[in-house]
Structures are given as structure tokens and as C-alpha cells.
Design a protein around this motif. Structure first.
Motif, mmCIF file in Angstrom:
data_model
loop_
_atom_site.group_PDB
_atom_site.id
_atom_site.type_symbol
_atom_site.label_atom_id
_atom_site.label_comp_id
_atom_site.label_asym_id
_atom_site.label_seq_id
_atom_site.Cartn_x
_atom_site.Cartn_y
_atom_site.Cartn_z
ATOM 1 N N TYR A 291 0.836 -1.192 0.000
ATOM 2 C CA TYR A 291 0.000 0.000 0.000
ATOM 3 C C TYR A 291 0.877 1.251 0.000
ATOM 4 N N ARG A 292 0.356 2.308 -0.657
ATOM 5 C CA ARG A 292 0.971 3.630 -0.580
ATOM 6 C C ARG A 292 -0.082 4.583 0.001
ATOM 7 N N PHE A 293 0.318 5.363 1.035
ATOM 8 C CA PHE A 293 -0.637 6.280 1.665
ATOM 9 C C PHE A 293 0.115 7.485 2.225
ATOM 10 N N ASP A 294 -0.324 8.662 1.834
ATOM 11 C CA ASP A 294 0.235 9.909 2.348
ATOM 12 C C ASP A 294 1.764 9.939 2.283
ATOM 13 N N GLY A 295 2.321 9.389 1.195
ATOM 14 C CA GLY A 295 3.767 9.366 1.021
ATOM 15 C C GLY A 295 4.454 8.158 1.627
ATOM 16 N N TRP A 296 3.740 7.400 2.469
ATOM 17 C CA TRP A 296 4.299 6.206 3.098
ATOM 18 C C TRP A 296 4.070 5.001 2.187
ATOM 19 N N VAL A 297 4.936 3.979 2.311
ATOM 20 C CA VAL A 297 4.789 2.749 1.536
ATOM 21 C C VAL A 297 4.950 1.562 2.474
ATOM 22 N N LEU A 298 3.942 0.692 2.462
ATOM 23 C CA LEU A 298 4.026 -0.563 3.206
ATOM 24 C C LEU A 298 4.158 -1.687 2.187
ATOM 25 N N MET B 104 -9.923 4.748 12.597
ATOM 26 C CA MET B 104 -9.928 4.637 11.144
ATOM 27 C C MET B 104 -8.703 5.355 10.583
ATOM 28 N N LEU B 105 -8.294 4.946 9.381
ATOM 29 C CA LEU B 105 -7.187 5.597 8.672
ATOM 30 C C LEU B 105 -7.775 6.652 7.743
ATOM 31 N N ASP B 106 -7.483 7.900 8.004
ATOM 32 C CA ASP B 106 -8.020 9.011 7.215
ATOM 33 C C ASP B 106 -6.964 9.430 6.187
ATOM 34 N N ALA B 107 -6.867 8.656 5.110
ATOM 35 C CA ALA B 107 -5.887 8.945 4.053
ATOM 36 C C ALA B 107 -6.299 8.211 2.786
ATOM 37 N N SER B 108 -5.861 8.758 1.654
ATOM 38 C CA SER B 108 -6.073 8.064 0.378
ATOM 39 C C SER B 108 -5.067 6.918 0.292
ATOM 40 N N VAL B 109 -5.546 5.734 -0.046
ATOM 41 C CA VAL B 109 -4.694 4.551 -0.070
ATOM 42 C C VAL B 109 -4.652 3.978 -1.474
ATOM 43 N N GLU B 110 -3.447 3.748 -1.960
ATOM 44 C CA GLU B 110 -3.241 3.126 -3.285
ATOM 45 C C GLU B 110 -2.732 1.711 -3.074
ATOM 46 N N THR B 111 -3.379 0.740 -3.689
ATOM 47 C CA THR B 111 -2.937 -0.651 -3.603
ATOM 48 C C THR B 111 -1.838 -0.889 -4.623
ATOM 49 N N LEU C 216 -6.109 -1.307 8.986
ATOM 50 C CA LEU C 216 -6.571 0.056 8.732
ATOM 51 C C LEU C 216 -6.447 0.416 7.250
ATOM 52 N N LEU C 217 -5.367 -0.053 6.604
ATOM 53 C CA LEU C 217 -5.155 0.244 5.187
ATOM 54 C C LEU C 217 -6.175 -0.467 4.304
ATOM 55 N N GLU C 218 -6.653 -1.618 4.746
ATOM 56 C CA GLU C 218 -7.628 -2.363 3.943
ATOM 57 C C GLU C 218 -9.005 -1.710 3.954
ATOM 58 N N THR C 219 -9.250 -0.836 4.913
ATOM 59 C CA THR C 219 -10.564 -0.168 5.013
ATOM 60 C C THR C 219 -10.366 1.331 5.269
ATOM 61 N N ARG D 181 -12.882 -1.652 18.061
ATOM 62 C CA ARG D 181 -11.750 -2.261 18.759
ATOM 63 C C ARG D 181 -11.776 -3.783 18.641
ATOM 64 N N ALA D 182 -12.969 -4.370 18.709
ATOM 65 C CA ALA D 182 -13.075 -5.826 18.597
ATOM 66 C C ALA D 182 -12.577 -6.310 17.240
ATOM 67 N N GLN D 183 -12.878 -5.549 16.174
ATOM 68 C CA GLN D 183 -12.396 -5.917 14.841
ATOM 69 C C GLN D 183 -10.880 -5.831 14.771
ATOM 70 N N LEU D 184 -10.316 -4.794 15.372
ATOM 71 C CA LEU D 184 -8.861 -4.628 15.365
ATOM 72 C C LEU D 184 -8.187 -5.690 16.214
ATOM 73 N N MET D 185 -8.834 -6.087 17.297
ATOM 74 C CA MET D 185 -8.280 -7.153 18.125
ATOM 75 C C MET D 185 -8.223 -8.458 17.350
ATOM 76 N N ARG D 186 -9.270 -8.743 16.559
ATOM 77 C CA ARG D 186 -9.247 -9.959 15.738
ATOM 78 C C ARG D 186 -8.188 -9.853 14.645
ATOM 79 N N ALA D 187 -8.052 -8.674 14.065
ATOM 80 C CA ALA D 187 -7.069 -8.485 12.986
ATOM 81 C C ALA D 187 -5.649 -8.671 13.485
ATOM 82 N N THR D 188 -5.402 -8.275 14.728
ATOM 83 C CA THR D 188 -4.056 -8.421 15.300
ATOM 84 C C THR D 188 -3.913 -9.730 16.048
#
Length: 260
Positions: A158-165, A251-258, A193-196, A203-210
Motif C-alpha cells: 500500500y501507498r498512503f500519504d507518502g508512506w509505503v508498506l 480509522m485511517l483518514d488517508a487516500s490509499v493506493e494498492t 486500517l489500510l484495507e478499510t 476495537r473488537a475488529q482490530l483485536m481480531r485483525a491483530t
């Protein structure tokens, strides 16, 4: 560890799961300064196809340097050293899964600190040996699932706000192209967060994701979000990317490029 000894006397053999022999498990290192309770746990593990060896807190570092293990169980109640310090010793040398067995006075904050320092689980006294085995097997299943996912091949990123994962190398780079270290939990949290993007996750969703256990307090996720903000936000005190949804998690408040 009298509670474990009395519990062991009351239970019979645990049914074996298919495909979970000793070759799959590898060796377990049991850290316990009490020879009697250490011997009981070693026999219990061996009877359930977990070959194990024991050591004391003082000899932990030497053991880790001389051999590899698939799991470490540390009975903090029966070691004369500091449980947090023992955990640091393990993480300085290995990424092996670690379960800490803590006393009854261990509170949620203590467990959160241990989890943030790299423990995979923290069990409170009185120790239920069947639960210990179940937790170990669950951790090993997640570890194996992760290995299969990596073996399946590159997954882009993913690319978001200049960052790259980069999910192929599991690395995070800032807008200047510098690599920023993230823990396994922080990485999983960021991917969720990047997927959505721009959609609040509870929090429960994030707990399952992690892959955090559901009985861990919500503050575990809050602490992880705070640590991730410190790494990617210009001002963690006034976050612009990872925002808090009022009563709705984060939530991640940024435009995300896959990335392909």
C-alpha cells in the motif's frame, strides 16, 4: 506451583489432535526455578507430544544461545528474577512464541505491558494446564498460517500519504524512503486500517485483525494505536491519519493506493 500440581492430579490424558506430533511442535523451554513444579510441567508437556526441557531464570540466556526452541513458557511466580526482564532477554535473542504464567495479582495493565514487550500470551494463576496446551496450540496454528501466507508469494502493498508498506518484505518506509521498524502487532494493525481506509473499525475488529485474545482489555488496542501513531504521525498528540471514531474505534483518514 501447588495449584498446577493439584490440578494435574485431577485430570486424565488429554486427547491428541491429528497431525500434531512432536516433530511438528519442536522443543519447549520451561523457565521455572522450582524443580518440583518444573518437573511436573515437563512431564505434562511430554505426555501431550510437546518435548520439553527445563531451565532457571538465571540460566535462560545461556539456554537460548545454545539451542533453538519452538516455544518458551515462563512461570514468573517461580522465578526469582523480574518477569519483564526475562521477557526482554528472550526477545533480545529470539522471536520464539512466549507464554508467561503470572500470579493472581497480575492486573490488566501488567498483561498489556507484557504483551507490548513481546509476550504472545499471559495466563493468570491458578494455572489450568489444559488451557496452557490449548493456548500453545492456537499460537502455533497462527504461526503456521503466517508461514503458509508468506510461502504463497508476494502480495504487493500500500501507498498512503507518502508512506509505503511493502507486504512482500513486511517493511514500512516513510516519505523520505527510510525504513521505519514496526512490530508484528503494529504491522497487522496498520494492514487492517489500510484495507478499510476512511471506515471506522471497532476495537473488537482490530483485536481480531491483530490476533489478540478476546479476553484482553480494549486498552491493548489503544496502546498499540498510540505506539503506531508515534511512528507515522507528524504530531502523535494531534493525529491526522489514524483518527479516533467517537465510540467506534479507529480509522485511517488517508487516500490509499494498492500496489501490485
Amino acid at each position: 506451583m501447588p495449584d498446577a500440581m493439584s490440578h494435574l492430579a485431577k485430570i486424565g490424558p488429554c486427547p491428541q489432535l491429528s497431525g500434531q506430533g512432536s516433530a511438528a511442535h519442536g522443543r519447549v523451554l520451561v523457565v521455572d526455578d522450582n524443580p518440583e513444579s518444573r518437573g511436573i510441567l515437563l512431564r505434562y508437556l511430554a505426555d501431550r507430544q510437546f518435548p520439553a526441557v527445563g531451565t532457571t531464570g538465571n540460566d535462560l540466556a545461556r539456554r537460548l544461545e545454545r539451542a533453538s526452541f519452538s516455544f518458551v513458557v515462563v512461570d514468573v511466580r517461580a522465578t526469582h528474577g523480574d518477569g519483564v526482564e526475562l521477557l526482554r532477554q528472550i526477545r533480545a535473542r529470539s522471536e520464539v512464541p512466549v507464554i508467561l504464567v503470572a500470579g493472581q495479582i497480575c492486573n490488566d495493565l501488567d498483561r498489556i505491558v507484557c504483551l507490548e514487550l513481546g509476550a504472545d500470551d499471559v495466563l493468570r494463576a491458578p494455572l489450568n494446564l489444559r488451557e496452557l496446551i490449548a493456548r500453545m496450540r492456537a499460537t502455533l496454528r497462527r504461526q503456521e498460517a503466517g508461514r503458509r501466507a508468506v510461502a504463497a508469494g508476494p502480495r504487493g502493498g500500500y501507498r498512503f500519504d507518502g508512506w509505503v508498506l511493502d507486504q512482500r518484505t513486511r517493511t514500512l518506509k516513510n516519505p523520505a524512503g527510510q525504513t521505519v521498524y514496526v512490530t508484528k502487532t503494529e504491522y497487522a494493525l496498520l494492514v487492517a486500517l489500510l484495507e478499510t481506509p476512511r471506515r471506522p473499525l471497532a476495537r473488537a475488529q482490530l483485536m481480531r485483525a491483530t490476533r489478540a485474545h478476546e479476553d484482553i482489555h480494549d486498552r491493548t488496542i489503544d496502546a498499540q494505536v498510540l505506539r503506531l501513531r508515534r511512528k507515522i504521525e507528524a504530531d502523535p498528540a494531534a493525529p491526522q491519519m489514524i483518527r479516533t471514531g467517537r465510540g467506534r474505534g479507529y480509522m485511517l483518514d488517508a487516500s490509499v493506493e494498492t500496489l501490485p
